[in-house]
Scaffold this motif. Sequence first.
Motif, PDB file in Angstrom:
ATOM      1  N   LEU A  31       0.826  -1.211   0.000  1.00  0.00           N
ATOM      2  CA  LEU A  31       0.000   0.000   0.000  1.00  0.00           C
ATOM      3  C   LEU A  31       0.860   1.262   0.000  1.00  0.00           C
ATOM      4  N   LEU A  32       1.944   1.250   0.765  1.00  0.00           N
ATOM      5  CA  LEU A  32       2.823   2.422   0.804  1.00  0.00           C
ATOM      6  C   LEU A  32       3.506   2.647  -0.537  1.00  0.00           C
ATOM      7  N   VAL A  33       3.966   1.565  -1.161  1.00  0.00           N
ATOM      8  CA  VAL A  33       4.607   1.690  -2.473  1.00  0.00           C
ATOM      9  C   VAL A  33       3.624   2.216  -3.504  1.00  0.00           C
ATOM     10  N   CYS A  34       2.379   1.783  -3.410  1.00  0.00           N
ATOM     11  CA  CYS A  34       1.354   2.247  -4.358  1.00  0.00           C
ATOM     12  C   CYS A  34       0.983   3.705  -4.104  1.00  0.00           C
ATOM     13  N   ALA A  35       0.933   4.113  -2.829  1.00  0.00           N
ATOM     14  CA  ALA A  35       0.513   5.478  -2.512  1.00  0.00           C
ATOM     15  C   ALA A  35       1.641   6.490  -2.639  1.00  0.00           C
ATOM     16  N   LEU A  36       2.897   6.024  -2.672  1.00  0.00           N
ATOM     17  CA  LEU A  36       4.030   6.953  -2.704  1.00  0.00           C
ATOM     18  C   LEU A  36       4.041   7.841  -3.949  1.00  0.00           C
ATOM     19  N   PRO A  37       3.898   7.323  -5.175  1.00  0.00           N
ATOM     20  CA  PRO A  37       3.885   8.219  -6.345  1.00  0.00           C
ATOM     21  C   PRO A  37       2.726   9.207  -6.328  1.00  0.00           C
TER      22      PRO A  37
END
Length: 350
Positions: free
Chosen positions: A290-296
């Motif tokens: 979830l963090l990797v997806c929300a980072l950009p």
Amino acid sequence: MLQIIFIIFAAIATLFFVLLLFSLLGKPPGEEVRARMEQYLVETEMAASEYHDPDEEAAPREDIDSTDDDWVRENRGAAGQGGAKKILSNLGMIITPRGMAMRIAADLAKADVPLKANEYVAIQFLTVTLSLALGIIIFKSIPVASVIAVIGYILPSIWVKIKKMQRIRDFNEQILDTLIMLANGLKAGYSFLQAMEMVSREAPAPMGKELKRVLKENSLGVNLEDTLLALNDRVESEDWDLVTTVVLIQRQVGGNLAEILDKIGFVIRQRMRIKGDIQTKTAQAKISGLLVCALPIGIGFMIYLINPKFIMKLFTFKNGGFRGWYVVVAGVLWEILGMYIIMKIVDIEV
């Protein structure tokens, strides 16, 4: 280009508005007969509610609550609807094909959402229309407005899926208590239907509501096996699928159903324990995904707040046949693909 989009949008909106006016002002065929039938049904229900059988007064019995029979009653016509709901119903009826309406109605029933299929489609249509209009007015960019319109189209579906998942989770949490009550009722000498009726009175929704529906369908002449299979299709629960399979086999070959239900409860309890261990051990991987997806998305939003002109070049850049928003679309697709792969890796079946 924007002027052409506005003209097309205004023409479509005008067309639907005219069709909506005709549907509201005009009477469909058989409206008077339908109104008389509705009045007859209302009078019949009032007379039945006021009637008291002397034998039943001597020995009162708690029956299935009539307030939970909404699944039996269908909103016939639009006579009893409010203004906003009537508009939504008529608008959705114009733009909803029959096959699509049946599929959406099944999904809404599984999610326990008190909406008709045409009302849901009308809400979805209005969401897309308003999202597209706001996107064009605020951002003055057709690609951005199109992305916002797609989001507006997806949001109602996501909401229905969330409600459906919540209902399935609540149903699964009540399965163990239901099996215990069914087994105790069978041990006390009740038949399976009597034990199910007792549980339907005691259990809260959604379990109590679904069991009441099974009993009503059975009382209307549907085989118990068919009603249990229909319940299994509505709830889409792996644990209840196991219960249904065991009950159907027992009704064909015989056996001690109370003992079988106790064993099934033990199996389900062990499965729930294993699922809890798996969720605990895969929680870190899910949060990382979830963090990797929300980072950009977060970085892009922060850049837009700091320097809007810089980030808007992604939507306004042109070089021959290449457009800057192609990169945004490709990035979103790769984000979705990566998130899907991560969730499939950590989704361990038990």
